[in-house]
Design a protein around this motif. Structure first.
Motif, PDB file in Angstrom:
ATOM      1  N   ILE A   1      66.873  42.854  12.032  1.00  0.00           N
ATOM      2  CA  ILE A   1      67.600  41.594  12.192  1.00  0.00           C
ATOM      3  C   ILE A   1      69.009  41.742  11.633  1.00  0.00           C
ATOM      4  O   ILE A   1      69.973  41.285  12.238  1.00  0.00           O
TER       5      ILE A   1
ATOM      6  N   TRP B   1      72.063  39.552  18.580  1.00  0.00           N
ATOM      7  CA  TRP B   1      71.352  38.293  18.338  1.00  0.00           C
ATOM      8  C   TRP B   1      71.819  37.180  19.277  1.00  0.00           C
ATOM      9  O   TRP B   1      71.201  36.127  19.371  1.00  0.00           O
TER      10      TRP B   1
ATOM     11  N   LEU C   1      69.436  35.225  21.829  1.00  0.00           N
ATOM     12  CA  LEU C   1      68.202  34.647  21.314  1.00  0.00           C
ATOM     13  C   LEU C   1      68.089  33.179  21.702  1.00  0.00           C
ATOM     14  O   LEU C   1      68.954  32.372  21.388  1.00  0.00           O
TER      15      LEU C   1
ATOM     16  N   LEU D   1      63.201  31.291  18.471  1.00  0.00           N
ATOM     17  CA  LEU D   1      62.951  32.008  17.232  1.00  0.00           C
ATOM     18  C   LEU D   1      61.675  31.447  16.612  1.00  0.00           C
ATOM     19  O   LEU D   1      61.648  30.301  16.179  1.00  0.00           O
ATOM     20  N   GLU D   2      60.608  32.231  16.631  1.00  0.00           N
ATOM     21  CA  GLU D   2      59.304  31.835  16.091  1.00  0.00           C
ATOM     22  C   GLU D   2      58.972  32.727  14.904  1.00  0.00           C
ATOM     23  O   GLU D   2      58.617  33.888  15.081  1.00  0.00           O
ATOM     24  N   LEU D   3      59.083  32.200  13.693  1.00  0.00           N
ATOM     25  CA  LEU D   3      58.784  32.966  12.487  1.00  0.00           C
ATOM     26  C   LEU D   3      57.754  32.256  11.609  1.00  0.00           C
ATOM     27  O   LEU D   3      57.602  32.580  10.444  1.00  0.00           O
TER      28      LEU D   3
ATOM     29  N   LEU E   1      71.849  33.379  11.233  1.00  0.00           N
ATOM     30  CA  LEU E   1      70.575  33.387  11.964  1.00  0.00           C
ATOM     31  C   LEU E   1      70.460  32.243  12.947  1.00  0.00           C
ATOM     32  O   LEU E   1      69.421  32.059  13.570  1.00  0.00           O
ATOM     33  N   THR E   2      71.504  31.452  13.118  1.00  0.00           N
ATOM     34  CA  THR E   2      71.485  30.383  14.121  1.00  0.00           C
ATOM     35  C   THR E   2      72.394  30.797  15.276  1.00  0.00           C
ATOM     36  O   THR E   2      73.390  31.475  15.086  1.00  0.00           O
ATOM     37  N   ARG E   3      72.016  30.416  16.438  1.00  0.00           N
ATOM     38  CA  ARG E   3      72.786  30.718  17.639  1.00  0.00           C
ATOM     39  C   ARG E   3      73.011  29.438  18.424  1.00  0.00           C
ATOM     40  O   ARG E   3      72.098  28.643  18.585  1.00  0.00           O
TER      41      ARG E   3
ATOM     42  N   SER F   1      70.464  28.523  21.111  1.00  0.00           N
ATOM     43  CA  SER F   1      69.040  28.424  20.763  1.00  0.00           C
ATOM     44  C   SER F   1      68.409  27.182  21.368  1.00  0.00           C
ATOM     45  O   SER F   1      68.996  26.103  21.356  1.00  0.00           O
TER      46      SER F   1
ATOM     47  N   VAL G   1      63.527  26.616  17.466  1.00  0.00           N
ATOM     48  CA  VAL G   1      63.504  27.343  16.198  1.00  0.00           C
ATOM     49  C   VAL G   1      62.301  26.844  15.422  1.00  0.00           C
ATOM     50  O   VAL G   1      62.171  25.649  15.169  1.00  0.00           O
TER      51      VAL G   1
END
Length: 152
Positions: A21, A30, A33, A36-38, A51-53, A56, A59
């Motif tokens: 990452i 990135w 993207l 985003l599944e974490l 980590l934001t786009r 998106s 999230v």
């Protein structure tokens, strides 16, 4: 590893994942993207704005150990439909700035440490497409804004 060590892990087998990452963010891989599944891991720490786009759509960071404030960069995710941050340790005021996201349908903030009143940014139509909101098990107080529930 991401610079600054803001995001951590509880299991050494996660090292390559976070290293990838970090490389993806630095090399701008990135960008594409969309989802985003974490959820349901042992990730912890502060979520960095990188980590934001803006493109998106969904999230889901729920059921981890993320903490600190919700990244303000989410306000630029104009296509965001789902934001699930439940069951973490986010500690912040209610993120009323999310009310400007035109396509946000689902907002899950349950079981965190959100606190204080649910202030508004004076939007005429806050959360215009919101269909699901879960703010249970936090430390919010004051009136629940009628405008937030207008579309139900």
């Amino acid at each position: 590893m991401l610079e600054g060590g803001e995001i951590g892990w509880d299991n050494q087998c996660m090292d390559p994942f976070w290293e990838y990452i970090g490389i993806a963010v630095k090399k701008n891989i990135w960008v594409a993207l969309l989802v985003l599944e974490l959820q349901k891991n042992n990730f912890h720490g502060i979520i960095h704005d990188s980590l934001t786009r803006e493109n998106s759509l969904e999230v889901n960071l729920s059921s981890n150990g993320f903490e600190g404030p919700v990244p303000r960069s989410y306000v630029h995710c104009r296509e965001l439909k789902v934001l699930e941050l439940g069951n973490n340790k986010f500690c912040d005021e209610f993120p009323s700035w999310l009310e400007h996201l035109p396509k946000l349908h689902i907002l899950i903030l349950r079981s965190n440490r959100f606190h204080g009143p649910m202030l508004t940014l004076k939007s005429k139509f806050p959360f215009p497409r919101l269909r699901v909101i879960d703010i249970s098990h936090n430390y919010l107080k004051g009136p629940l804004r009628e405008e937030y529930l207008r579309n139900f």
